[in-house]
Design a protein around this motif. Structure first.
Motif, mmCIF file in Angstrom:
data_model
loop_
_atom_site.group_PDB
_atom_site.id
_atom_site.type_symbol
_atom_site.label_atom_id
_atom_site.label_comp_id
_atom_site.label_asym_id
_atom_site.label_seq_id
_atom_site.Cartn_x
_atom_site.Cartn_y
_atom_site.Cartn_z
ATOM 1 N N THR A 175 0.813 -1.227 0.000
ATOM 2 C CA THR A 175 0.000 0.000 0.000
ATOM 3 C C THR A 175 0.843 1.272 0.000
ATOM 4 O O THR A 175 0.310 2.368 0.158
ATOM 5 N N GLU A 187 -5.243 5.877 9.223
ATOM 6 C CA GLU A 187 -5.558 5.731 7.797
ATOM 7 C C GLU A 187 -4.643 4.693 7.148
ATOM 8 O O GLU A 187 -5.107 3.844 6.365
ATOM 9 N N GLN A 188 -3.361 4.747 7.461
ATOM 10 C CA GLN A 188 -2.418 3.798 6.878
ATOM 11 C C GLN A 188 -2.688 2.373 7.372
ATOM 12 O O GLN A 188 -2.595 1.412 6.610
ATOM 13 N N GLN A 191 -5.634 1.056 5.457
ATOM 14 C CA GLN A 191 -5.237 0.660 4.100
ATOM 15 C C GLN A 191 -4.556 -0.707 4.111
ATOM 16 O O GLN A 191 -4.827 -1.564 3.255
ATOM 17 N N ASP A 194 -7.178 -3.367 4.838
ATOM 18 C CA ASP A 194 -8.014 -3.586 3.648
ATOM 19 C C ASP A 194 -7.292 -4.458 2.633
ATOM 20 O O ASP A 194 -7.899 -5.320 1.984
ATOM 21 N N TYR A 195 -5.989 -4.230 2.494
ATOM 22 C CA TYR A 195 -5.206 -5.055 1.565
ATOM 23 C C TYR A 195 -5.222 -6.524 2.008
ATOM 24 O O TYR A 195 -5.441 -7.429 1.200
#
Length: 350
Positions: A175, A187-188, A191, A194-195
């Motif tokens: 990401t 936020e990171q 991400q 989600d990956y």
């Protein structure tokens, strides 16, 4: 009387050391590291191998040690050392008793977790990559990427470690958050999570033993796996068309692991340091480079080992090897707790 008692105590100590068996030393380790090629000098002196108990991940090892499991030496990686020190599981090492300390690669000794507050907590042993290994007869070099792990065409064809830290390192690379891996913001972290959710449907299994992945890739059951150098070498030696993606821009991680002395240790200093010195000598380093595909802490080993292999694995330029990939360092305790909790949810399909 004091002189007699002191002499008697010294004699008893010498007798105890002289009759200590090699198996009296207990090692808490990853599966496979009982390989006697790593500690030949110890075998020459004691005539038998240490006794080994195994763990599948650092998280598992930490939990077991906190629950009262005892051993003399353990084999974590540098990203775990600060946590183990904080939990009062370790005692520092004496560099004056590490006969190969001065002969180690300077770059290795600078890695966070080896020395903390001017005390040596780990004797570095091996280092290498965690990267994406793929079947070259199934996937072309110009197609391979970390994003390909989420492609529905590979449903049931991928595998990654059953370890939150390794999974999130992969996700951070995929990401574009590698630079913030140890302290991702919300936020990171989302991400990255989600990956991992996006690749979960393609998972054949989450591996806890590298041999499990090797067999699955050799049979064609798995076509891509996030794994260590040794798996690549094993597959090549077994004539499986496979290799590790080493394109720095596409994502690869670097780690250093080594041996620590547990606070629960009951072995003598002599036996502890005999083992550590056998593990860190040049012969051990040459063996691990040529037989396992990992690099070693000994600078001398890089002179005596197969130079073609060293070049193939990128160990000939230590600075570039370290600087060109995500380096496994300790994440913040808060982030680690989030990783562990969220990874269990992801594996469960949530």
């Amino acid at each position: 009387m004091k002189h007699i008692l002191a002499t008697g105590a010294a004699t008893a100590l010498l007798a105890s050391t002289a009759f200590a068996g090699g198996a009296d030393l207990s090692v808490f380790d990853w599966s496979g590291y009982e390989d006697q090629g790593f500690y030949g000098a110890y075998m020459e002196k004691y005539g038998e191998a240490p006794s080994y108990t195994y763990f599948g991940s650092q998280e598992e090892a930490f939990t077991k040690l906190q629950s009262g499991f005892t051993a003399d030496l353990a084999h974590p990686c540098t990203d775990a050392v600060r946590k183990w020190v904080a939990a009062d599981l370790l005692v520092p090492l004496d560099p004056a008793k590490l006969t190969n300390w001065d002969a180690m690669l300077p770059k290795i000794k600078e890695v966070d977790g080896i020395v903390i507050d001017d005390q040596v907590w780990m004797m570095p042993f091996e280092w290498g990559n965690t990267g994406l290994i793929y079947r070259t007869d199934k996937i072309a070099d110009d197609q391979i990427s970390l994003q390909l792990l989420a492609d529905p065409a590979y449903q049931g064809k991928i595998s990654i470690p059953d370890a939150a830290s390794s999974a999130y390192a992969l996700a951070a690379l995929a990401t574009g958050n590698a630079v913030n891996y140890t302290n991702m913001n919300d936020e990171q972290f989302q991400q990255a999570s989600d990956y991992l959710r996006s690749i979960h449907p393609n998972m054949r299994f989450y591996w806890s033993d590298a041999g499990q992945l090797d067999q699955a890739m050799a049979s064609g059951e798995v076509e891509m796996g996030w794994a260590w150098n040794q798996s690549e070498l094993n597959l090549i030696w077994n004539e499986t068309p496979a290799k590790m993606m080493r394109d720095v821009d596409k994502g690869i991680a670097t780690w250093v692991c080594g041996y620590v002395r547990l606070k629960s240790s009951t072995a003598s200093d002599e036996q502890i340091y005999d083992m550590l010195n056998a593990l860190s000598d040049e012969a051990s380093g040459k063996y691990i480079i040529e037989s396992w595909g990992y690099a070693h802490a000994s600078a001398a080993a890089f002179q005596s080992a197969d130079q073609e292999l060293i070049s193939t694995y990128g160990f000939d330029d230590v600075d570039s090897f370290f600087n060109g990939s995500l380096f496994f360092d300790a994440v913040t305790p808060e982030l680690e707790a989030k990783m562990l909790k969220e990874f269990e949810r992801i594996k469960a399909g949530f």
